[in-house]
Design an enzyme around this catalytic site. Structure first.
Site, mmCIF file in Angstrom:
data_model
loop_
_atom_site.group_PDB
_atom_site.id
_atom_site.type_symbol
_atom_site.label_atom_id
_atom_site.label_comp_id
_atom_site.label_asym_id
_atom_site.label_seq_id
_atom_site.Cartn_x
_atom_site.Cartn_y
_atom_site.Cartn_z
ATOM 1 N N SER A 1 0.669 -1.202 0.109
ATOM 2 C CA SER A 1 0.150 0.012 -0.149
ATOM 3 C C SER A 1 0.871 1.032 0.054
ATOM 4 O O SER A 1 2.028 1.196 0.540
ATOM 5 C CB SER A 1 -0.984 0.023 1.234
ATOM 6 O OG SER A 1 -1.891 1.037 1.193
ATOM 7 N N ASP A 2 0.264 2.421 -0.558
ATOM 8 C CA ASP A 2 0.899 3.435 -0.715
ATOM 9 C C ASP A 2 -0.012 4.728 -0.513
ATOM 10 O O ASP A 2 -1.166 4.368 -1.041
ATOM 11 C CB ASP A 2 2.001 3.864 -1.892
ATOM 12 C CG ASP A 2 2.631 4.979 -1.661
ATOM 13 O OD1 ASP A 2 3.325 5.230 -1.030
ATOM 14 O OD2 ASP A 2 2.651 5.878 -2.872
#
Length: 192
Positions: A68-69
């Site tokens: 995730s970012d």
């Protein structure tokens, strides 16, 4: 059930993963993040999430890897990442308080054994109340902004100056859970 692997060192993401009620392990990614927008914020966070998940998937070789970012995009059209120091954190927070801004998160899920992948993203609009410099300083005594995209939290003291959002709350924390649960389902992993 296949082992779930969170490719993140974020304590916020760990807490969110526990909400799913699924066993998981943490293996932070060593992937180099891209910090320049070339095709929009959604493309940026999806690319970074995929890079993180791929790096861990190559190391692990088994299991379902979740990358995730999260980034913050100000009303001035500026990408606001984790601040480098307290001065930058204060400046960024003042900019974010001036007008509503967007929080984007990319999510990548990879089956390390087969290489099968799903990549998605979420965005949430955040409205903040302007607070004084002294109140910002007090806030920073309670919450370290240096490990958070945008330099603020919504799940703690930041909630005191965030009266409204439009979109997924968990996205602002750092991991859009409904999006992730939907993606995991495609890999045969059910949170419900």
């Amino acid at each position: 059930m296949k082992k779930l692997i969170l490719a993140s060192a974020s304590p916020q993401r760990r807490k969110l993963m526990k909400i799913l009620g699924l066993a998981f392990i943490v293996r932070p990614s060593n992937a180099k993040e891209i910090t320049t927008i070339t095709n929009g914020c959604a493309h940026l966070v999806k690319t970074n999430a995929l890079l993180k998940a791929l790096e861990v998937a190559h190391r692990m070789r088994q299991g379902i890897v979740i990358g995730s970012d999260t980034v913050v995009y100000s009303s001035k059209g500026r990408l606001i990442l984790k601040p480098r120091n307290m001065k930058e954190a204060k400046k960024n927070l003042k900019e974010l308080m001036a007008a509503p801004h967007w929080v984007y998160s990319g999510v990548a899920v990879i089956d390390a054994a087969s290489g099968r992948r799903e990549v998605g993203w979420e965005k949430t609009r955040v409205f903040m109340t302007k607070i004084s410099d002294q109140m910002i300083d007090r806030y920073h005594k309670f919450v370290s902004p240096l490990d958070k995209a945008g330099g603020f939290d919504i799940e703690g003291k930041g909630a005191l100056f965030i009266p409204r959002i439009e979109g997924c709350y968990f996205n602002v924390v750092g991991l859009p859970l409904a999006k992730l649960a939907s993606m995991l389902k495609k890999f045969g992993v059910n949170a419900l």
